[in-house]
Enzyme design. Structure first.
Site, mmCIF file in Angstrom:
data_model
loop_
_atom_site.group_PDB
_atom_site.id
_atom_site.type_symbol
_atom_site.label_atom_id
_atom_site.label_comp_id
_atom_site.label_asym_id
_atom_site.label_seq_id
_atom_site.Cartn_x
_atom_site.Cartn_y
_atom_site.Cartn_z
ATOM 1 N N LYS A 1 -4.026 -14.000 -0.293
ATOM 2 C CA LYS A 1 -2.752 -13.807 0.404
ATOM 3 C C LYS A 1 -3.017 -13.895 1.903
ATOM 4 O O LYS A 1 -3.849 -13.161 2.432
ATOM 5 C CB LYS A 1 -2.149 -12.448 0.025
ATOM 6 N N GLY B 1 8.571 -7.835 -1.490
ATOM 7 C CA GLY B 1 7.948 -6.549 -1.197
ATOM 8 C C GLY B 1 8.979 -5.471 -0.944
ATOM 9 O O GLY B 1 9.508 -4.844 -1.876
ATOM 10 N N ARG B 2 9.335 -5.293 0.333
ATOM 11 C CA ARG B 2 10.176 -4.161 0.730
ATOM 12 C C ARG B 2 11.511 -4.105 0.000
ATOM 13 O O ARG B 2 12.017 -3.019 -0.286
ATOM 14 C CB ARG B 2 10.380 -4.184 2.248
ATOM 15 N N ALA C 1 0.852 -1.197 0.000
ATOM 16 C CA ALA C 1 0.000 0.000 0.000
ATOM 17 C C ALA C 1 0.884 1.243 0.000
ATOM 18 O O ALA C 1 1.841 1.328 0.767
ATOM 19 C CB ALA C 1 -0.905 -0.012 1.229
ATOM 20 N N ASN D 1 6.468 -15.842 0.844
ATOM 21 C CA ASN D 1 6.746 -14.401 0.998
ATOM 22 C C ASN D 1 7.305 -14.087 2.386
ATOM 23 O O ASN D 1 6.916 -14.694 3.373
ATOM 24 C CB ASN D 1 5.426 -13.622 0.777
ATOM 25 N N GLY D 2 8.221 -13.134 2.378
ATOM 26 C CA GLY D 2 8.755 -12.603 3.635
ATOM 27 C C GLY D 2 10.259 -12.581 3.662
ATOM 28 O O GLY D 2 10.912 -13.619 3.531
ATOM 29 N N ASP D 3 10.818 -11.349 3.784
ATOM 30 C CA ASP D 3 12.258 -11.166 4.005
ATOM 31 C C ASP D 3 13.148 -11.669 2.879
ATOM 32 O O ASP D 3 14.309 -12.016 3.140
ATOM 33 C CB ASP D 3 12.692 -11.840 5.313
ATOM 34 N N GLN E 1 -5.559 -6.268 -5.936
ATOM 35 C CA GLN E 1 -5.889 -6.859 -4.635
ATOM 36 C C GLN E 1 -7.054 -6.151 -3.954
ATOM 37 O O GLN E 1 -7.090 -4.920 -3.876
ATOM 38 C CB GLN E 1 -4.684 -6.830 -3.695
ATOM 39 N N CYS F 1 -3.299 -8.689 5.937
ATOM 40 C CA CYS F 1 -2.855 -7.378 6.417
ATOM 41 C C CYS F 1 -3.075 -7.252 7.930
ATOM 42 O O CYS F 1 -4.183 -7.461 8.416
ATOM 43 C CB CYS F 1 -3.606 -6.265 5.680
HETATM 44 C C1 LIG Z 1 4.425 -0.458 3.423
HETATM 45 C C2 LIG Z 1 3.793 -1.809 3.254
HETATM 46 C C3 LIG Z 1 2.559 -1.906 2.636
HETATM 47 C C4 LIG Z 1 1.955 -3.165 2.480
HETATM 48 N N1 LIG Z 1 0.740 -3.246 1.848
HETATM 49 C C5 LIG Z 1 0.162 -4.459 1.641
HETATM 50 C C6 LIG Z 1 -1.060 -4.569 0.926
HETATM 51 O O1 LIG Z 1 -1.621 -3.591 0.435
HETATM 52 N N2 LIG Z 1 -1.586 -5.818 0.782
HETATM 53 C C7 LIG Z 1 -0.984 -6.938 1.302
HETATM 54 O O2 LIG Z 1 -1.491 -8.049 1.140
HETATM 55 N N3 LIG Z 1 0.188 -6.851 1.957
HETATM 56 C C8 LIG Z 1 0.767 -5.650 2.126
HETATM 57 N N4 LIG Z 1 1.984 -5.575 2.753
HETATM 58 C C9 LIG Z 1 2.697 -6.809 3.103
HETATM 59 C C10 LIG Z 1 3.647 -7.206 1.950
HETATM 60 O O3 LIG Z 1 2.940 -7.537 0.787
HETATM 61 C C11 LIG Z 1 4.518 -8.412 2.349
HETATM 62 O O4 LIG Z 1 3.676 -9.491 2.685
HETATM 63 C C12 LIG Z 1 5.429 -8.126 3.547
HETATM 64 O O5 LIG Z 1 6.029 -6.857 3.438
HETATM 65 C C13 LIG Z 1 6.536 -9.208 3.672
HETATM 66 O O6 LIG Z 1 7.285 -9.301 2.493
HETATM 67 P P1 LIG Z 1 8.711 -8.539 2.306
HETATM 68 O O7 LIG Z 1 9.574 -8.965 3.469
HETATM 69 O O8 LIG Z 1 9.225 -9.036 0.991
HETATM 70 O O9 LIG Z 1 8.438 -7.074 2.343
HETATM 71 C C14 LIG Z 1 2.589 -4.332 2.963
HETATM 72 C C15 LIG Z 1 3.831 -4.213 3.597
HETATM 73 C C16 LIG Z 1 4.423 -2.984 3.757
HETATM 74 C C17 LIG Z 1 5.758 -2.899 4.434
#
Ligand SMILES: Cc1cc2nc3c(=O)[nH]c(=O)nc-3n(C[C@H](O)[C@H](O)[C@H](O)COP(=O)(O)O)c2cc1C
Length: 316
Positions: free
Chosen positions: A140, A225-226, A19, A201-203, A71, A101
């Site tokens: 998700k 993601g990040r 988001a 997913n994650g990290d 989504q 979320c």
């Molecule tokens: C700023 C931010 C916004 C996110 N927005 C969403 C979202 O809109 N929908 C969702 O399912 N997950 C959202 N997430 C979670 C990410 O999709 C992801 O599951 C989470 O960051 C872990 O993955 P990563 O370590 O690769 O970032 C958000 C995470 C962050 C940090």
């Protein structure tokens, strides 16, 4: 090769929904750098049903970003179905339902990760959407509510039974939010529980780590993601370029895409923070950050970034 329903993807690495970040320009950029597909920011079912301007702006897409997934989030099954039909009329390739979320604004209304504690409602939402919409539907999820309520495997089975075409699992619990570490076992458990594709997913911070996660858990794809923020090269085997000139050129491409698709001048604060994210951790980054934030408008910002180019030439 990652396949979801009738779709096949050029890469199993996917841009996770974020988001405030995974708007059209950033999705296009990540696709250019090899993401198999990208997921939009979460879109409110109420915003869609009530046709709120801000929500409708989030539906902007172009053919060359395809495949793309939009989504949806919400907790009321009837509203979610109506919203999914509206979303489908904008012709994404898939619809993803947010059941992961942890943010209070979302969970206090029973949506996002809270749905993992109300599987009956989650089942109604997924069954009804899958029955109404002809697009592939994905979901998700998280590991569960907390470390004593890990229910991702049963939840994933329910989702498959409801008709979803793939499951993305963030290996943290709702209680963990974004801290602590992911439990890879939760991803393996989901993979073992269902026969549809599973996306871990994650990290994950690199192409190599994504491959490792697939090898260790058996998952079919990985969402990043990040680690993609300021680093769309994370989807490539080579990763982030080593020269400032190349990084700058990536940032400028992002800026051009923002100018093309968003009201760049109106959202200049956002544009500046996006540009800063490219230089995090590089020598001289705090000076660059200062200069970026002192730019008064987009023309000024571009000029500032050209000065970085000179800086890069003198430092290489
Ligand atoms: C700023 C931010 C916004 C996110 N927005 C969403 C979202 O809109 N929908 C969702 O399912 N997950 C959202 N997430 C979670 C990410 O999709 C992801 O599951 C989470 O960051 C872990 O993955 P990563 O370590 O690769 O970032 C958000 C995470 C962050 C940090």
């Amino acid at each position: 090769m990652l396949r979801i329903a009738h779709l096949s993807f050029s890469s199993p690495l996917i841009l996770a929904p974020l988001a405030g970040y995974t708007d059209l320009p950033f999705r296009l950029l990540c696709r250019m750098h090899g993401a198999g597909y990208c997921v939009s920011e979460m879109i409110s079912c109420h915003g869609l049903v009530y046709q709120q301007e801000k929500t409708l702006e989030m539906l902007k897409s172009v053919d060359h970003e395809k495949p793309v997934s939009f989504q949806l989030f919400g907790a009321d099954p009837e509203t979610m179905v109506d919203a999914a039909e509206i979303l489908a009329s904008y012709k994404p390739d898939m619809i993803d339902v947010n059941m992961g979320c942890p943010v209070k604004k979302v969970t206090k209304n029973g949506a996002g990760a809270a749905l993992m504690t109300t599987p009956d409602i989650a089942e109604q939402i997924l069954t009804k959407i899958c029955a109404k919409v002809s697009l592939p539907v994905t979901v998700k999820i998280r590991a569960g509510k907390d470390s004593t309520h890990i229910n991702c495997a049963e939840f994933a089975k329910m989702a498959q039974f409801s008709g979803v075409s793939a499951i993305a699992i963030h290996g943290r619990t709702w209680a963990q939010g974004f801290s602590g570490t992911i439990e890879k076992e939760t991803i393996s458990a989901v993979k073992k529980a269902v026969s549809i594709p599973v996306i871990g997913n994650g990290d994950v911070h690199s192409f190599r780590q994504a491959q490792k996660l697939m090898a260790e858990t058996g998952c079919d794809g990985v969402m990043i993601g990040r680690a993609a923020l300021g680093n769309p090269w994370v989807f490539t085997p080579k990763g982030r370029p080593s020269t400032l000139g190349e990084i700058l050129s990536g940032a400028v491409t992002h800026l051009q895409l923002i100018e093309q698709h968003l009201p760049a001048e109106r959202i200049i604060g956002y544009v500046k923070s996006q540009m800063c994210s490219y230089f995090k951790g590089l020598p001289g980054s705090s000076r660059m950050r200062k200069e970026i934030f002192s730019a008064e408008n987009i023309v000024d910002l571009k000029h500032t970034m050209e000065t970085f180019e000179e800086f890069s030439n003198t430092n290489e």
